[in-house]
Design a protein around this motif. Structure first.
Motif, PDB file in Angstrom:
ATOM      1  N   UNK A  16       4.685  -3.953 -14.609  1.00 40.24           N
ATOM      2  CA  UNK A  16       4.553  -4.815 -13.439  1.00 40.24           C
ATOM      3  C   UNK A  16       3.811  -4.033 -12.357  1.00 40.24           C
ATOM      4  N   UNK A  17       2.968  -4.723 -11.631  1.00 37.45           N
ATOM      5  CA  UNK A  17       2.205  -4.071 -10.568  1.00 37.45           C
ATOM      6  C   UNK A  17       1.955  -5.067  -9.456  1.00 37.45           C
ATOM      7  N   UNK A  18       2.068  -4.609  -8.226  1.00 40.40           N
ATOM      8  CA  UNK A  18       1.764  -5.438  -7.065  1.00 40.40           C
ATOM      9  C   UNK A  18       0.253  -5.593  -6.969  1.00 40.40           C
ATOM     10  N   UNK A  19      -0.234  -6.834  -6.911  1.00 39.09           N
ATOM     11  CA  UNK A  19      -1.671  -7.096  -6.847  1.00 39.09           C
ATOM     12  C   UNK A  19      -2.273  -6.767  -5.481  1.00 39.09           C
ATOM     13  N   UNK A  20      -1.451  -6.618  -4.450  1.00 34.51           N
ATOM     14  CA  UNK A  20      -1.943  -6.334  -3.107  1.00 34.51           C
ATOM     15  C   UNK A  20      -1.731  -4.867  -2.748  1.00 34.51           C
ATOM     16  N   UNK A  22      -1.894  -3.987   0.394  1.00 32.10           N
ATOM     17  CA  UNK A  22      -1.412  -3.968   1.775  1.00 32.10           C
ATOM     18  C   UNK A  22      -0.134  -4.764   2.013  1.00 32.10           C
ATOM     19  N   UNK A  23       0.184  -5.718   1.148  1.00 29.85           N
ATOM     20  CA  UNK A  23       1.361  -6.561   1.340  1.00 29.85           C
ATOM     21  C   UNK A  23       2.424  -6.236   0.287  1.00 29.85           C
ATOM     22  N   UNK A  24       3.701  -6.242   0.666  1.00 32.46           N
ATOM     23  CA  UNK A  24       4.754  -6.004  -0.326  1.00 32.46           C
ATOM     24  C   UNK A  24       4.877  -7.196  -1.278  1.00 32.46           C
ATOM     25  N   UNK A  25       5.293  -6.928  -2.477  1.00 34.46           N
ATOM     26  CA  UNK A  25       5.492  -7.989  -3.463  1.00 34.46           C
ATOM     27  C   UNK A  25       6.891  -8.573  -3.319  1.00 34.46           C
ATOM     28  N   UNK A  26       7.033  -9.849  -3.607  1.00 36.81           N
ATOM     29  CA  UNK A  26       8.331 -10.516  -3.645  1.00 36.81           C
ATOM     30  C   UNK A  26       8.447 -11.206  -4.989  1.00 36.81           C
ATOM     31  N   UNK A  27       9.631 -11.143  -5.567  1.00 35.64           N
ATOM     32  CA  UNK A  27       9.841 -11.706  -6.893  1.00 35.64           C
ATOM     33  C   UNK A  27      11.171 -12.425  -6.938  1.00 35.64           C
TER      34      UNK A  27
END
Length: 46
Positions: A16-20, A22-27
């Protein structure tokens, strides 16, 4: 705004990887399972 995906029963989600950058990921994960289905995670040996 958001995206969805489906993983089949028994699938192993190993990356899993955050696509941004600059912005935190939410799941939000919702598990639909039968009663007494066993563990929802599979331990991975190092």
């Amino acid at each position: 705004m958001g995206q969805i995906w489906f993983e089949a029963p028994g699938a192993i989600h190993s990356f899993a990887e955050n696509a941004s950058a600059t912005e935190p990921a939410e799941l939000l994960a919702i598990f639909v399972a039968e009663d007494d289905c066993g563990p929802l995670t599979i331990p991975v040996a190092d």
